[in-house]
Design a protein around this motif. Structure first.
Motif, PDB file in Angstrom:
ATOM      1  N   TRP A 299       0.825  -1.202   0.000  1.00  8.12           N
ATOM      2  CA  TRP A 299       0.000   0.000   0.000  1.00  8.12           C
ATOM      3  C   TRP A 299       0.863   1.256   0.000  1.00  8.12           C
ATOM      4  O   TRP A 299       0.690   2.148  -0.842  1.00  8.12           O
ATOM      5  CB  TRP A 299      -0.918  -0.017   1.221  1.00  8.12           C
ATOM      6  CG  TRP A 299      -1.745   1.204   1.431  1.00  8.12           C
ATOM      7  CD1 TRP A 299      -1.504   2.232   2.290  1.00  8.12           C
ATOM      8  CD2 TRP A 299      -2.981   1.543   0.771  1.00  8.12           C
ATOM      9  NE1 TRP A 299      -2.503   3.185   2.234  1.00  8.12           N
ATOM     10  CE2 TRP A 299      -3.414   2.780   1.310  1.00  8.12           C
ATOM     11  CE3 TRP A 299      -3.760   0.912  -0.202  1.00  8.12           C
ATOM     12  CZ2 TRP A 299      -4.595   3.410   0.884  1.00  8.12           C
ATOM     13  CZ3 TRP A 299      -4.933   1.533  -0.618  1.00  8.12           C
ATOM     14  CH2 TRP A 299      -5.339   2.756  -0.081  1.00  8.12           C
ATOM     15  N   TRP A 300       1.803   1.313   0.914  1.00  8.13           N
ATOM     16  CA  TRP A 300       2.597   2.529   1.029  1.00  8.13           C
ATOM     17  C   TRP A 300       3.614   2.663  -0.090  1.00  8.13           C
ATOM     18  O   TRP A 300       4.007   3.783  -0.461  1.00  8.13           O
ATOM     19  CB  TRP A 300       3.240   2.625   2.408  1.00  8.13           C
ATOM     20  CG  TRP A 300       2.214   3.035   3.415  1.00  8.13           C
ATOM     21  CD1 TRP A 300       1.610   2.262   4.371  1.00  8.13           C
ATOM     22  CD2 TRP A 300       1.610   4.329   3.517  1.00  8.13           C
ATOM     23  NE1 TRP A 300       0.680   2.990   5.069  1.00  8.13           N
ATOM     24  CE2 TRP A 300       0.656   4.272   4.576  1.00  8.13           C
ATOM     25  CE3 TRP A 300       1.779   5.537   2.839  1.00  8.13           C
ATOM     26  CZ2 TRP A 300      -0.125   5.368   4.942  1.00  8.13           C
ATOM     27  CZ3 TRP A 300       1.011   6.638   3.210  1.00  8.13           C
ATOM     28  CH2 TRP A 300       0.080   6.538   4.250  1.00  8.13           C
ATOM     29  N   GLN A 301       4.044   1.542  -0.673  1.00  8.93           N
ATOM     30  CA  GLN A 301       4.881   1.635  -1.873  1.00  8.93           C
ATOM     31  C   GLN A 301       4.106   2.315  -3.000  1.00  8.93           C
ATOM     32  O   GLN A 301       4.631   3.196  -3.694  1.00  8.93           O
ATOM     33  CB  GLN A 301       5.325   0.235  -2.319  1.00  8.93           C
ATOM     34  CG  GLN A 301       6.400  -0.389  -1.456  1.00  8.93           C
ATOM     35  CD  GLN A 301       6.695  -1.829  -1.861  1.00  8.93           C
ATOM     36  OE1 GLN A 301       5.946  -2.443  -2.637  1.00  8.93           O
ATOM     37  NE2 GLN A 301       7.768  -2.383  -1.321  1.00  8.93           N
ATOM     38  N   ILE A 302       2.860   1.899  -3.187  1.00 11.25           N
ATOM     39  CA  ILE A 302       2.035   2.458  -4.264  1.00 11.25           C
ATOM     40  C   ILE A 302       1.688   3.907  -3.977  1.00 11.25           C
ATOM     41  O   ILE A 302       1.732   4.761  -4.877  1.00 11.25           O
ATOM     42  CB  ILE A 302       0.766   1.610  -4.475  1.00 11.25           C
ATOM     43  CG1 ILE A 302       1.140   0.210  -4.987  1.00 11.25           C
ATOM     44  CG2 ILE A 302      -0.193   2.282  -5.451  1.00 11.25           C
ATOM     45  CD1 ILE A 302      -0.026  -0.768  -5.051  1.00 11.25           C
ATOM     46  N   VAL A 303       1.354   4.222  -2.714  1.00 14.61           N
ATOM     47  CA  VAL A 303       1.041   5.610  -2.358  1.00 14.61           C
ATOM     48  C   VAL A 303       2.226   6.517  -2.682  1.00 14.61           C
ATOM     49  O   VAL A 303       2.067   7.617  -3.225  1.00 14.61           O
ATOM     50  CB  VAL A 303       0.656   5.718  -0.867  1.00 14.61           C
ATOM     51  CG1 VAL A 303       0.585   7.176  -0.428  1.00 14.61           C
ATOM     52  CG2 VAL A 303      -0.680   5.038  -0.607  1.00 14.61           C
ATOM     53  N   ARG A 304       3.428   6.055  -2.332  1.00 13.28           N
ATOM     54  CA  ARG A 304       4.608   6.868  -2.612  1.00 13.28           C
ATOM     55  C   ARG A 304       4.822   7.023  -4.115  1.00 13.28           C
ATOM     56  O   ARG A 304       5.061   8.130  -4.606  1.00 13.28           O
ATOM     57  CB  ARG A 304       5.855   6.244  -1.975  1.00 13.28           C
ATOM     58  CG  ARG A 304       7.079   7.116  -2.117  1.00 13.28           C
ATOM     59  CD  ARG A 304       8.356   6.430  -1.660  1.00 13.28           C
ATOM     60  NE  ARG A 304       9.471   7.376  -1.624  1.00 13.28           N
ATOM     61  CZ  ARG A 304      10.138   7.796  -2.697  1.00 13.28           C
ATOM     62  NH1 ARG A 304       9.805   7.366  -3.910  1.00 13.28           N
ATOM     63  NH2 ARG A 304      11.130   8.673  -2.576  1.00 13.28           N
ATOM     64  N   GLU A 305       4.736   5.911  -4.843  1.00 13.99           N
ATOM     65  CA  GLU A 305       4.965   5.943  -6.293  1.00 13.99           C
ATOM     66  C   GLU A 305       3.938   6.810  -7.011  1.00 13.99           C
ATOM     67  O   GLU A 305       4.280   7.596  -7.902  1.00 13.99           O
ATOM     68  CB  GLU A 305       4.911   4.526  -6.863  1.00 13.99           C
ATOM     69  CG  GLU A 305       6.058   3.629  -6.433  1.00 13.99           C
ATOM     70  CD  GLU A 305       5.769   2.155  -6.706  1.00 13.99           C
ATOM     71  OE1 GLU A 305       4.704   1.858  -7.315  1.00 13.99           O
ATOM     72  OE2 GLU A 305       6.594   1.306  -6.320  1.00 13.99           O
TER      73      GLU A 305
END
Length: 589
Positions: free
Chosen positions: A460-466
């Protein structure tokens, strides 16, 4: 010709042979429509009760009603007959074969080809909704509501307090995580019973698309909008760093943004704060103003039952009743029993949201006519329903309209660029990178690609950052489940891309209305009391799902779904931002 299902349904043999496919389908659908509408009414009423008064007895009733509807929709005989008739699609009227497709879409939500699986899914859906709706957030040992969490994020400049409240808003994630994982397996299992590889694929099939086609469409949207988003992101982080007296970060800490999920970036632009103008307004005035907007377009007033049965305002202080904190509009009987669930308070967010939610109600009313059968009483694709709500919510933010309803004084003067900047942040661009980006990418991976259960929060947080250039204020391990804190992840799964499509659609429709009907500037338009705008919208909405959505959009606007109008709307802002950001590092990579 295979006759058994028709005989089971009591279709006379004469009717089968006189016109073997169309007449057979007509009689079949007459039976299905009657059963579907009756049972859907019971199920929607039970769902309404469970959403507005969260307690075990209402949860049990919702579960039972859901089981009854699923038993009908997912009946093996209905599935076989619909499939057999669709094999002769070229000999059927368009409305007929579209109804038959919806028979199968509905069946896939609760297929009785596997009764145990369906029963488990309905029970799990009911349990998850009860857990979500009944959760109590606690701040310093005291209950805090969703509206109160939002108030702190909208008003506080104390970063420590903002972080604490933001973290409180995520406390329901771990509680919802087990149910969400269970539901993934059950939802995917139901979809596979009808031949779909997973639940995400089932949902995008309602658009006539595959998972990859849907993901690719949203990636295309973001490629086209990315230059504007990077400039907005850069400008915002410099402004917020100045506000909070912090070094300029590479990515924006999530608790710096006023929205719990960073999907809308309101309250950042100085000089475009409409909140003070709501002083003296009541929640009731907001909802009635929203109804008056539609009446001014030539629509009828809402049914008396809407006002008698809706749940429009916050639960009174001290009440033990709990209700869903999200805003919904219910089409209880697929006819005139329309209700809204909101918690309206006098502020700009609820002003726009009330207009949006009533847009769903007027869409329901527009296609609830004898010419649209119950199975097709929906929008041509799900995003159009959201799109009409978004369009009207957007129209209500136009300065001329806010003046016309007495929210802003007649002599109010606004900096046009600041208003455009605020529109981009509050209702436009960040929403796309959340909806087309984070939500679409995460849910497609979750359902279609078997995202590991131990990686939900990490991914989730990887995608939010990207996608969004946002970071959590502190590390978020797998002890948390932040995606589950979003209502739609739990109870409206594999759907959120519709909001992003609706945003694109909103700008297309607004562009067409301004240029071809109002002959007004797209940045300063007033729809109020324009019956010609109402006629345009009614013609679009009254078709329901009787027509292909691409055809309907082309007939209405003359073009395919495209970010063209959105990019053009914000072109002056892009040039302004490029000047403001000169010498700054753009983006976060």
């Amino acid at each position: 010709m295979r006759l058994l299902p028709a005989l089971v349904l009591g279709i006379p043999l004469v009717a089968q042979t006189a016109n073997p496919f169309q007449e057979r389908a007509d009689t079949f659908l007459k039976v299905v429509e009657a059963g579907y509408q009756a049972l859907a009414t019971v199920q929607q009423e039970a769902s309404w009760n469970a959403s507005t008064d969260v307690k075990p007895v209402n949860d049990a009733a919702a579960d039972t009603a859901g089981q009854a509807l699923a038993a009908f929709n997912g009946n093996r005989v209905l599935i076989l007959e619909a499939r057999d008739l669709l094999a002769h699609k070229d000999q059927l009227r368009e409305t007929t074969w579209r109804e038959l497709e919806w028979v199968l879409f509905n069946a896939a939500e609760g297929p009785m080809t596997n009764p145990k699986l369906t029963a488990e899914r309905i029970a799990a859906e009911t349990s998850q909704a009860s857990t979500m709706n009944g959760f109590t957030w606690m701040l310093d040992g005291k209950p805090i509501s969703a509206n109160q969490i939002d108030d702190v994020l909208n008003t506080s400049s104390d970063l420590a307090r903002r972080q604490k409240v933001w973290e409180v808003s995520k406390e329901n994630g771990p509680v919802l995580r087990p149910g969400l994982l269970k539901l993934r397996d059950l939802r995917n299992g139901c979809a596979r019973e009808l031949g779909y590889p997973d639940y995400f694929a089932l949902q995008v099939a309602k658009h006539g698309m595959t998972t990859q086609q849907m993901v690719d469409l949203h990636r295309q949207f973001l490629r086209e909008l990315r230059p504007l988003y990077l400039q907005l992101h850069t400008w915002v982080k410099y402004e917020l760093a100045k506000k909070y007296k912090q070094p300029v970060p590479r990515t924006i800490p999530a608790h710096w943004i006023n929205n719990r999920w960073s999907q809308e970036w309101e309250g950042i632009v100085d000089g475009v704060d409409f909140e003070p103008y709501f002083k003296g307004w009541t929640s009731e005035r907001i909802v009635h103003t929203a109804e008056d907007f539609y009446v001014g377009l030539g629509f009828p007033r809402l049914p008396a039952s809407f006002w008698a049965k809706s749940d429009l305002y916050p639960v009174p202080a001290g009440s033990t009743r709990k209700k869903n904190s999200h805003a919904f509009c219910f089409h209880i009987d697929l006819d005139q029993d329309i209700r809204s669930l909101m918690s309206v308070e006098p502020n700009m967010w609820w002003f726009s949201t009330a207009h949006h939610e009533l847009g769903h109600g007027y869409y329901f009313m527009s296609y609830s006519t004898p010419s649209v059968p119950p199975l097709l009483r929906g929008s041509a694709n799900p995003s159009f329903h959201e799109g009409i709500g978004e369009l009207i919510g957007f129209a209500t933010r136009q300065i001329p309209y806010m003046k016309s309803v007495g929210l802003l004084p007649k002599d109010y003067q606004a900096d046009a660029m600041k208003v455009l900047l605020n529109d981009a942040l509050a209702v436009g661009v960040p929403m796309m990178f959340w909806g087309s980006g984070t939500m679409t990418e995460w849910e497609s991976e979750f359902y279609a690609k078997g995202m590991p259960a131990g990686k939900l929060n990490e991914r989730w947080w990887q995608i939010v950052r990207e996608q969004q250039g946002i970071e959590p204020p502190s590390p978020r391990s797998e002890a948390f489940c932040d995606p589950a804190t979003k209502t739609h992840i739990n109870d409206t799964p594999a759907y959120y891309y519709n909001y992003a499509m609706a945003t694109v659609f909103k700008y297309q429709m607004h562009d067409y209305i301004c240029r071809n009907i109002l002959h007004q500037d797209v940045h300063s338009a007033d729809y109020s009391n324009r019956k010609d705008v109402g006629d345009f919208l009614r013609k679009f909405m009254e078709r329901g799902a009787t027509v292909d959505w691409r055809v309907l959009l082309r007939e209405t606007t003359g073009e395919e779904l495209s970010t063209r109008a959105m990019v053009e709307y914000f072109k002056p802002l892009l040039h302004w931002l490029e000047q403001q950001n000169k010498g700054r590092k753009i983006g976060w990579d």
